[in-house]
Design an enzyme around this catalytic site. Structure first.
Site, PDB file in Angstrom:
ATOM      1  N   CYS A  69      20.725   2.131  16.986  1.00 28.44           N
ATOM      2  CA  CYS A  69      21.315   3.459  17.221  1.00 28.44           C
ATOM      3  C   CYS A  69      22.673   3.624  16.544  1.00 28.44           C
ATOM      4  O   CYS A  69      23.007   4.717  16.083  1.00 28.44           O
ATOM      5  CB  CYS A  69      21.476   3.715  18.710  1.00 28.44           C
ATOM      6  SG  CYS A  69      19.916   3.661  19.593  1.00 28.44           S
ATOM      7  N   THR A  84      -6.678  -8.068  24.608  1.00 30.13           N
ATOM      8  CA  THR A  84      -6.074  -6.889  25.237  1.00 30.13           C
ATOM      9  C   THR A  84      -6.369  -6.823  26.739  1.00 30.13           C
ATOM     10  O   THR A  84      -5.472  -6.599  27.540  1.00 30.13           O
ATOM     11  CB  THR A  84      -6.580  -5.606  24.544  1.00 30.13           C
ATOM     12  OG1 THR A  84      -6.478  -5.800  23.153  1.00 30.13           O
ATOM     13  CG2 THR A  84      -5.760  -4.395  24.940  1.00 30.13           C
ATOM     14  N   TRP A 143       0.816  -1.215   0.000  1.00 36.35           N
ATOM     15  CA  TRP A 143       0.000   0.000   0.000  1.00 36.35           C
ATOM     16  C   TRP A 143       0.854   1.272   0.000  1.00 36.35           C
ATOM     17  O   TRP A 143       0.336   2.369  -0.014  1.00 36.35           O
ATOM     18  CB  TRP A 143      -0.936   0.018   1.215  1.00 36.35           C
ATOM     19  CG  TRP A 143      -0.216  -0.240   2.501  1.00 36.35           C
ATOM     20  CD1 TRP A 143       0.484   0.664   3.245  1.00 36.35           C
ATOM     21  CD2 TRP A 143      -0.104  -1.483   3.187  1.00 36.35           C
ATOM     22  NE1 TRP A 143       1.024   0.058   4.348  1.00 36.35           N
ATOM     23  CE2 TRP A 143       0.670  -1.256   4.345  1.00 36.35           C
ATOM     24  CE3 TRP A 143      -0.591  -2.764   2.941  1.00 36.35           C
ATOM     25  CZ2 TRP A 143       0.977  -2.272   5.245  1.00 36.35           C
ATOM     26  CZ3 TRP A 143      -0.284  -3.770   3.843  1.00 36.35           C
ATOM     27  CH2 TRP A 143       0.491  -3.522   4.978  1.00 36.35           C
ATOM     28  N   LEU A 187      -7.908 -12.172  12.609  1.00 34.02           N
ATOM     29  CA  LEU A 187      -7.303 -10.860  12.854  1.00 34.02           C
ATOM     30  C   LEU A 187      -7.671 -10.286  14.217  1.00 34.02           C
ATOM     31  O   LEU A 187      -6.991  -9.396  14.723  1.00 34.02           O
ATOM     32  CB  LEU A 187      -7.760  -9.859  11.780  1.00 34.02           C
ATOM     33  CG  LEU A 187      -6.821  -9.621  10.602  1.00 34.02           C
ATOM     34  CD1 LEU A 187      -7.420  -8.599   9.659  1.00 34.02           C
ATOM     35  CD2 LEU A 187      -5.456  -9.132  11.064  1.00 34.02           C
ATOM     36  N   CYS A 213      14.333   2.823  14.704  1.00 32.50           N
ATOM     37  CA  CYS A 213      14.080   3.155  16.112  1.00 32.50           C
ATOM     38  C   CYS A 213      13.007   2.196  16.637  1.00 32.50           C
ATOM     39  O   CYS A 213      11.920   2.577  17.028  1.00 32.50           O
ATOM     40  CB  CYS A 213      13.633   4.614  16.210  1.00 32.50           C
ATOM     41  SG  CYS A 213      13.787   5.254  17.883  1.00 32.50           S
ATOM     42  N   TYR A 250     -10.158  -8.352  17.186  1.00 29.65           N
ATOM     43  CA  TYR A 250     -10.768  -7.015  17.271  1.00 29.65           C
ATOM     44  C   TYR A 250     -11.855  -6.862  16.204  1.00 29.65           C
ATOM     45  O   TYR A 250     -11.749  -6.061  15.283  1.00 29.65           O
ATOM     46  CB  TYR A 250      -9.715  -5.915  17.123  1.00 29.65           C
ATOM     47  CG  TYR A 250      -8.628  -5.987  18.163  1.00 29.65           C
ATOM     48  CD1 TYR A 250      -8.834  -5.481  19.444  1.00 29.65           C
ATOM     49  CD2 TYR A 250      -7.414  -6.589  17.876  1.00 29.65           C
ATOM     50  CE1 TYR A 250      -7.850  -5.566  20.409  1.00 29.65           C
ATOM     51  CE2 TYR A 250      -6.424  -6.697  18.841  1.00 29.65           C
ATOM     52  CZ  TYR A 250      -6.644  -6.178  20.101  1.00 29.65           C
ATOM     53  OH  TYR A 250      -5.677  -6.273  21.048  1.00 29.65           O
ATOM     54  N   GLU A 266      -5.077   0.668   6.724  1.00 26.35           N
ATOM     55  CA  GLU A 266      -4.971   1.258   8.069  1.00 26.35           C
ATOM     56  C   GLU A 266      -5.857   0.520   9.071  1.00 26.35           C
ATOM     57  O   GLU A 266      -5.462   0.301  10.206  1.00 26.35           O
ATOM     58  CB  GLU A 266      -5.353   2.750   8.041  1.00 26.35           C
ATOM     59  CG  GLU A 266      -4.344   3.631   7.311  1.00 26.35           C
ATOM     60  CD  GLU A 266      -2.968   3.634   7.963  1.00 26.35           C
ATOM     61  OE1 GLU A 266      -2.854   3.338   9.165  1.00 26.35           O
ATOM     62  OE2 GLU A 266      -1.989   3.921   7.236  1.00 26.35           O
TER      63      GLU A 266
HETATM   64 FE1  SF4 Z   1      16.135   6.021  17.850  1.00 27.34          FE
HETATM   65 FE2  SF4 Z   1      18.607   5.345  18.554  1.00 27.34          FE
HETATM   66 FE3  SF4 Z   1      18.217   6.822  16.386  1.00 27.34          FE
HETATM   67 FE4  SF4 Z   1      17.799   7.839  18.787  1.00 27.34          FE
HETATM   68  S1  SF4 Z   1      19.728   7.152  17.976  1.00 27.34           S
HETATM   69  S2  SF4 Z   1      16.467   8.057  17.018  1.00 27.34           S
HETATM   70  S3  SF4 Z   1      16.986   6.076  19.895  1.00 27.34           S
HETATM   71  S4  SF4 Z   1      17.540   4.725  16.714  1.00 27.34           S
END
Ligand code: SF4
Length: 357
Positions: A202, A306, A27, A83, A195, A85, A40
């Protein structure tokens, strides 16, 4: 919060999107509001990996909103089976019919009018508005809020409504006004692939230099975790009452979990109970008659919802004579396969010992 840091965020995110974002989904880049809405709704409270197949099946079966609106409820529920819900499925059908019957089949094009549709909240309305029409509405999904808590070092909860409002306002301030669709997709992809909730990447992250969580070693503690209330425990003992290969089934109509799904004869208990004792009680209660017998008692099954945990098992009873069970009807196995059941019961069907596979 410094404006410079906010500006830097958008710049670095878009740079990441251009140079490193390789996430592909069917999508992505879609402009048809019907398909965006479908994706969504399927993805609410569902992992992308699980939702993908469902999305493909829905688009194939119902390529337009008119197809979905004219479908049988039972067929849509069957496609949705697994699925969870199920209120999402009910709202999906209701909204498709509303758009076709009352809006001439044209999906609304403004944030405010999309928000009035059943089953659509601020996040989904923003996603549809930005992806389909490139209008400047930030879609602050869980992924997005997680990125923001970490990058800006914010301790505000992401599950409270105050928190959601806070992060939606922030995300709207950060939004690239010239290309909101790309910005929204980029931040979602970044949250899903870099993230991540656990072990964010990181070391290779190009936002790292300005990220508060990274600098202050807060990646594990952000977003702040809410203490969840204990789940309600329920014990479902299903009697699979069989007569000449057919079984007694009914549709759950009450306002409770699994509304509109089907089930066998149910005895619910508030605590764990001996299924042998229950089986004897059911045989007596149904006046099952001479020659009828309990053939098997399954292993215990569990399903986590949940706010509830469902435990229980299946007591297989073979009847010698046909009986009447108020509210229940006899279904042949071939007909049973076409009905939609909760995951708890389809899990039992998958077990070879159930005789339903
Ligand atoms: Fe996320 Fe780590 Fe990047 Fe910060 S450094 S935005 S915690 S991935």
């Amino acid at each position: 919060m410094e404006r410079a840091k906010e500006r830097q965020f958008g710049k670095l995110l878009m740079q990441w999107d251009k140079e490193k974002n390789r996430r592909s989904m069917p999508w992505k880049g879609e402009k048809d509001p019907y398909k965006i809405w479908l994706s969504e709704i399927i993805l609410q409270q569902t992992r992308v990996e699980q939702g993908l197949d469902y999305y493909n099946r829905f688009v194939q079966q119902y390529p337009t909103i008119r197809h979905l609106a004219s479908a049988d409820d039972a067929a849509v529920f069957k496609l949705w089976e697994g699925l969870g819900y199920y209120s999402r499925c009910r709202n999906l059908i209701a909204t498709a019919r509303h758009v076709v019957n009352d809006l001439n089949g044209i999906f609304p094009a403004s944030y405010e009018s999309i928000l009035t549709l059943k089953g659509i909240g601020p996040y989904t309305a923003a996603a549809i508005t930005s992806f389909a029409y490139n209008l400047p509405y930030a879609a602050a999904a869980g992924n997005v809020m997680r990125v923001l808590t970490r990058y800006f070092g914010i301790r505000q909860s992401i599950s409270s409504s105050a928190g959601k409002n806070f992060f939606t306002t922030l995300a709207n301030r950060l939004l690239a006004a010239n290309d909101p669709a790309t910005f929204n997709q980029a931040i979602m992809d970044f949250g899903a692939t870099v993230c991540k909730p656990q072990l964010p990447l990181c070391s290779g992250c190009n936002l790292q230099k300005h990220c508060t969580a990274f600098k202050e070693k807060l990646t594990d503690s952000l977003p702040v975790k809410e203490i969840k209330p204990a789940k309600k425990q329920r014990w479902f003992y299903y009697a699979v009452i069989e007569y000449k290969g057919a079984a007694y089934i009914h549709k759950r109509a009450q306002k409770d979990i699994w509304q509109n799904l089907h089930e066998f004869y149910l005895e619910e208990r508030s605590s764990q109970t001996d299924p042998n004792e229950l089986a004897a009680g059911i045989m007596q209660q149904l006046n099952a008659g001479k020659g009828s017998m309990v053939t098997t008692i399954s292993k215990m099954y569990r399903q986590q919802l949940t706010h509830q945990a469902i435990h229980g098992c299946f007591i297989h009873i073979r009847l010698k004579k046909k009986i009447k069970i108020p509210g229940y009807e006899l279904y042949e196995k071939s007909a049973i396969r076409k009905l939609a059941f909760p995951r708890f019961i389809t899990g039992y069907f998958e077990d070879a010992a159930s005789g339903f596979r």
